[in-house]
Design a protein around this motif. Structure first.
Motif, PDB file in Angstrom:
ATOM      1  N   LEU A  33      15.669  -8.292   2.394  1.00  0.00           N
ATOM      2  CA  LEU A  33      15.149  -6.943   2.206  1.00  0.00           C
ATOM      3  C   LEU A  33      13.931  -7.023   1.285  1.00  0.00           C
ATOM      4  CD1 LEU A  33      15.775  -3.891   2.836  1.00  0.00           C
ATOM      5  CD2 LEU A  33      16.856  -3.830   0.574  1.00  0.00           C
ATOM      6  N   ALA A  34      12.829  -6.411   1.712  1.00  0.00           N
ATOM      7  CA  ALA A  34      11.607  -6.417   0.911  1.00  0.00           C
ATOM      8  C   ALA A  34      11.276  -4.993   0.490  1.00  0.00           C
ATOM      9  CB  ALA A  34      10.446  -7.020   1.701  1.00  0.00           C
ATOM     10  N   ALA A  35      10.840  -4.836  -0.758  1.00  0.00           N
ATOM     11  CA  ALA A  35      10.538  -3.522  -1.312  1.00  0.00           C
ATOM     12  C   ALA A  35       9.035  -3.309  -1.375  1.00  0.00           C
ATOM     13  CB  ALA A  35      11.136  -3.383  -2.712  1.00  0.00           C
ATOM     14  N   GLY A  36       8.563  -2.189  -0.814  1.00  0.00           N
ATOM     15  CA  GLY A  36       7.177  -1.786  -0.933  1.00  0.00           C
ATOM     16  C   GLY A  36       6.973  -0.941  -2.181  1.00  0.00           C
ATOM     17  N   ARG A  37       5.781  -0.481  -2.351  1.00  0.00           N
ATOM     18  CA  ARG A  37       5.433   0.272  -3.560  1.00  0.00           C
ATOM     19  C   ARG A  37       6.308   1.512  -3.742  1.00  0.00           C
ATOM     20  NH1 ARG A  37       1.261   1.125  -7.162  1.00  0.00           N
ATOM     21  NH2 ARG A  37       0.896   3.309  -7.744  1.00  0.00           N
ATOM     22  N   GLY A  38       6.581   2.222  -2.660  1.00  0.00           N
ATOM     23  CA  GLY A  38       7.326   3.474  -2.767  1.00  0.00           C
ATOM     24  C   GLY A  38       8.790   3.307  -3.121  1.00  0.00           C
ATOM     25  N   ALA A  39       9.312   2.073  -3.081  1.00  0.00           N
ATOM     26  CA  ALA A  39      10.733   1.858  -3.395  1.00  0.00           C
ATOM     27  C   ALA A  39      10.996   1.831  -4.889  1.00  0.00           C
ATOM     28  CB  ALA A  39      11.195   0.540  -2.776  1.00  0.00           C
ATOM     29  N   ARG A  45      14.286   0.874  13.542  1.00  0.00           N
ATOM     30  CA  ARG A  45      13.626  -0.291  14.125  1.00  0.00           C
ATOM     31  C   ARG A  45      12.653   0.164  15.209  1.00  0.00           C
ATOM     32  NH1 ARG A  45      14.281  -5.648  13.774  1.00  0.00           N
ATOM     33  NH2 ARG A  45      13.694  -6.980  15.524  1.00  0.00           N
ATOM     34  N   ALA A  46      11.404  -0.283  15.077  1.00  0.00           N
ATOM     35  CA  ALA A  46      10.375   0.042  16.065  1.00  0.00           C
ATOM     36  C   ALA A  46       9.367  -1.097  16.103  1.00  0.00           C
ATOM     37  CB  ALA A  46       9.677   1.356  15.702  1.00  0.00           C
ATOM     38  N   ASP A  47       8.963  -1.462  17.305  1.00  0.00           N
ATOM     39  CA  ASP A  47       7.983  -2.534  17.491  1.00  0.00           C
ATOM     40  C   ASP A  47       8.411  -3.826  16.804  1.00  0.00           C
ATOM     41  OD1 ASP A  47       6.339  -0.745  18.905  1.00  0.00           O
ATOM     42  OD2 ASP A  47       5.425  -0.031  17.047  1.00  0.00           O
ATOM     43  N   GLY A  48       9.729  -4.082  16.811  1.00  0.00           N
ATOM     44  CA  GLY A  48      10.249  -5.318  16.248  1.00  0.00           C
ATOM     45  C   GLY A  48      10.339  -5.341  14.733  1.00  0.00           C
ATOM     46  N   VAL A  49      10.040  -4.220  14.069  1.00  0.00           N
ATOM     47  CA  VAL A  49      10.075  -4.163  12.602  1.00  0.00           C
ATOM     48  C   VAL A  49      11.160  -3.187  12.163  1.00  0.00           C
ATOM     49  CG1 VAL A  49       8.784  -3.627  10.503  1.00  0.00           C
ATOM     50  CG2 VAL A  49       7.612  -4.693  12.460  1.00  0.00           C
ATOM     51  N   THR A  50      12.017  -3.634  11.239  1.00  0.00           N
ATOM     52  CA  THR A  50      13.077  -2.788  10.704  1.00  0.00           C
ATOM     53  C   THR A  50      12.653  -2.258   9.340  1.00  0.00           C
ATOM     54  OG1 THR A  50      14.795  -4.026  11.859  1.00  0.00           O
ATOM     55  CG2 THR A  50      15.490  -2.694   9.991  1.00  0.00           C
ATOM     56  N   THR A  51      12.697  -0.942   9.187  1.00  0.00           N
ATOM     57  CA  THR A  51      12.296  -0.311   7.929  1.00  0.00           C
ATOM     58  C   THR A  51      13.422   0.576   7.408  1.00  0.00           C
ATOM     59  OG1 THR A  51      11.294   1.562   9.091  1.00  0.00           O
ATOM     60  CG2 THR A  51       9.867  -0.330   8.608  1.00  0.00           C
ATOM     61  N   ALA A  52      13.295   0.986   6.157  1.00  0.00           N
ATOM     62  CA  ALA A  52      14.264   1.893   5.544  1.00  0.00           C
ATOM     63  C   ALA A  52      13.567   2.685   4.450  1.00  0.00           C
ATOM     64  CB  ALA A  52      15.449   1.118   4.972  1.00  0.00           C
ATOM     65  N   SER A  53      14.207   3.780   4.059  1.00  0.00           N
ATOM     66  CA  SER A  53      13.643   4.662   3.042  1.00  0.00           C
ATOM     67  C   SER A  53      14.394   4.532   1.734  1.00  0.00           C
ATOM     68  CB  SER A  53      13.701   6.119   3.514  1.00  0.00           C
ATOM     69  OG  SER A  53      12.957   6.285   4.702  1.00  0.00           O
ATOM     70  N   ALA A 104       0.832  -1.196   0.000  1.00  0.00           N
ATOM     71  CA  ALA A 104       0.000   0.000   0.000  1.00  0.00           C
ATOM     72  C   ALA A 104       0.865   1.244   0.000  1.00  0.00           C
ATOM     73  CB  ALA A 104      -0.916  -0.019   1.222  1.00  0.00           C
ATOM     74  N   ALA A 105       0.274   2.330  -0.427  1.00  0.00           N
ATOM     75  CA  ALA A 105       1.032   3.578  -0.538  1.00  0.00           C
ATOM     76  C   ALA A 105       1.601   4.020   0.800  1.00  0.00           C
ATOM     77  CB  ALA A 105       0.130   4.660  -1.119  1.00  0.00           C
ATOM     78  N   ALA A 106       0.922   3.694   1.907  1.00  0.00           N
ATOM     79  CA  ALA A 106       1.384   4.125   3.233  1.00  0.00           C
ATOM     80  C   ALA A 106       2.419   3.182   3.826  1.00  0.00           C
ATOM     81  CB  ALA A 106       0.190   4.236   4.175  1.00  0.00           C
ATOM     82  N   ALA A 107       2.690   2.066   3.173  1.00  0.00           N
ATOM     83  CA  ALA A 107       3.655   1.097   3.690  1.00  0.00           C
ATOM     84  C   ALA A 107       5.073   1.647   3.572  1.00  0.00           C
ATOM     85  CB  ALA A 107       3.540  -0.219   2.929  1.00  0.00           C
ATOM     86  N   PRO A 108       6.023   1.161   4.394  1.00  0.00           N
ATOM     87  CA  PRO A 108       7.417   1.620   4.281  1.00  0.00           C
ATOM     88  C   PRO A 108       7.995   1.297   2.910  1.00  0.00           C
ATOM     89  CG  PRO A 108       7.065   0.340   6.293  1.00  0.00           C
ATOM     90  CD  PRO A 108       5.848   0.161   5.460  1.00  0.00           C
ATOM     91  N   ASP A 109       8.984   2.080   2.502  1.00  0.00           N
ATOM     92  CA  ASP A 109       9.663   1.787   1.235  1.00  0.00           C
ATOM     93  C   ASP A 109      10.292   0.404   1.287  1.00  0.00           C
ATOM     94  OD1 ASP A 109       8.956   4.287   0.331  1.00  0.00           O
ATOM     95  OD2 ASP A 109      10.905   5.197   0.772  1.00  0.00           O
ATOM     96  N   PHE A 110      10.966   0.112   2.403  1.00  0.00           N
ATOM     97  CA  PHE A 110      11.628  -1.181   2.571  1.00  0.00           C
ATOM     98  C   PHE A 110      11.371  -1.709   3.978  1.00  0.00           C
ATOM     99  CE2 PHE A 110      14.302   0.988  -0.590  1.00  0.00           C
ATOM    100  CZ  PHE A 110      14.393   0.016  -1.571  1.00  0.00           C
TER     101      PHE A 110
END
Length: 389
Positions: free
Chosen positions: A41-47, A99-107, A22-28
């Protein structure tokens, strides 16, 4: 980097299903797993540079202390395509790991395209010819592609630096002797040691350039007797150039031809061995120093290997531990395992998860070209230090 946790990162980026992108999901998002399992590493829509035509198999070219450099294409092209790169491909920096709430994200930070400038730079020729220097203290980076054309007296560096508006091109004297310039340069990757980039052709050798120096290109042949007349697919599963303990290493699984110069038995399989060399600098300049040469029968005969249940087959080279060059990771029969080569002992073993990517990786792809040892940013690293060492 001693004491900093590291991971074996799958270079093929997982593409999130449309429902999860979804558009609001993290980039990665980054799924951290400790060696010998793979981090993903997983890529969301914004990546994706073009979210409406997402790449099915983006590829991680290189990693630095605070970032990753990824290659994305526009469907139906794929980022894992190395050569014959078309204009529908872009480089993306993966940054700002959190990293927050056990989830690692990146832009995602899109690197400017080479055609975006008033004076466009040459198009990307090959993903394997791109190197990255990442400066951990300033969160800055440099990307440089080495372009070598057969028969030319010159080579080209196409470079981008963080904070700049565009790419710049340098035409430099060829690093090859005149008689060697008619041979094709087949790029298979690049690594960084401090401020020097080392681009390599696994059949031939390495070209280096100190990007903080005079930008002279230097050619370093492979260790004596290891060069090949041309690149081969099998070579990609048997050879690896990487960095361990801050030094450039060349490791090779040697499977001699029966009756050939390297054959020390009548059995092609039993005679196989793993060898490592380190690039050193001395009075005569850069040279290779031999580290070890261990026959696979010495590993197969150890109790630690027998309990794995794996056959006495020659494995594929996947990676070298960045903290200890004695620790080499191999893949065999859908397993990935770590061997302390000096002691002939298997340290760790895990199943190779063929569902972590978007397409099943065959045996040849479970090699060093598809696995990246990467030091995690401290902000997202697990609490224990020195994992896998």
């Amino acid at each position: 980097m001693a004491g900093v946790p590291w991971v074996l990162l799958s270079r093929v980026i997982r593409v999130e299903p449309a429902a999860a992108a979804a558009a609001a999901a993290p980039d990665f998002t980054l799924r951290i797993a400790l060696p010998p399992r793979l981090a993903i590493l997983a890529a969301g829509r914004g990546a994706h540079p073009d979210p409406n035509r997402p790449d099915r198999n983006p590829y991680i070219i290189a990693g630095g202390p605070l970032c990753l450099l990824a290659h994305f294409a526009v469907a139906p092209s794929m980022g894992t395509t190395f050569g014959d790169t078309d204009n529908d491909t872009r480089l993306v920096m993966v940054r700002q790991f959190h990293r927050a709430d056990g989830v690692t994200t990146a832009s995602a930070e899109l690197v400017p395209g080479r055609a975006d400038d008033n004076e466009p730079a040459p198009a990307l020729l090959n993903v394997g010819s791109v190197g990255l220097i990442s400066y951990d203290e300033a969160d800055e980076y440099l990307i440089s592609e080495l372009q070598v054309r057969k028969g030319s007296d010159y080579a080209t560096l196409v470079t981008f630096e963080s904070g700049a508006q565009g790419w710049y091109t340098e035409v430099l004297e060829s690093p090859f002797a005149q008689e060697d310039r008619d041979r094709e340069w087949d790029p298979h990757g690049a690594v960084c040691v401090e401020t020097t980039l080392w681009w390599f052709d696994l059949s031939r050798g390495i070209v280096s350039c100190d990007m903080d120096g005079d930008h002279d290109l230097l050619f370093h042949p492979l260790p004596d007797g290891r060069a090949l007349p041309m690149a081969t697919p099998l070579m990609l599963t048997q050879r690896c150039i990487t960095v361990s303990q801050g030094r450039l290493r060349y490791v090779e699984v040697i499977v001699p031809e029966v009756g050939g110069d390297d054959d020390d038995s009548g059995d092609d399989n039993e005679a196989a061995r793993v060898r490592m060399w380190t690039m050193t600098f001395g009075p005569a300049g850069w040279m290779w120093e031999a580290n070890y040469s261990v026959g696979f029968p010495e590993i197969w005969d150890d109790a630690s290997y027998r309990v794995t249940g794996l056959p006495r087959n020659v494995p594929i080279v996947a990676a070298v531990c960045p903290l200890d060059p004695n620790l080499v990771y191999f893949t065999l029969n859908r397993h990935i395992f770590c061997v302390n080569v000096a002691r002939h002992r298997v340290r760790h073993i895990a199943l190779w998860d063929d569902q972590v990517n978007n397409a099943r990786l065959d045996a040849a792809q479970a090699s060093a070209r598809y696995v990246l040892p990467w030091y995690l940013p401290l902000e997202v690293a697990p609490g224990a230090a020195g994992h896998g060492s």
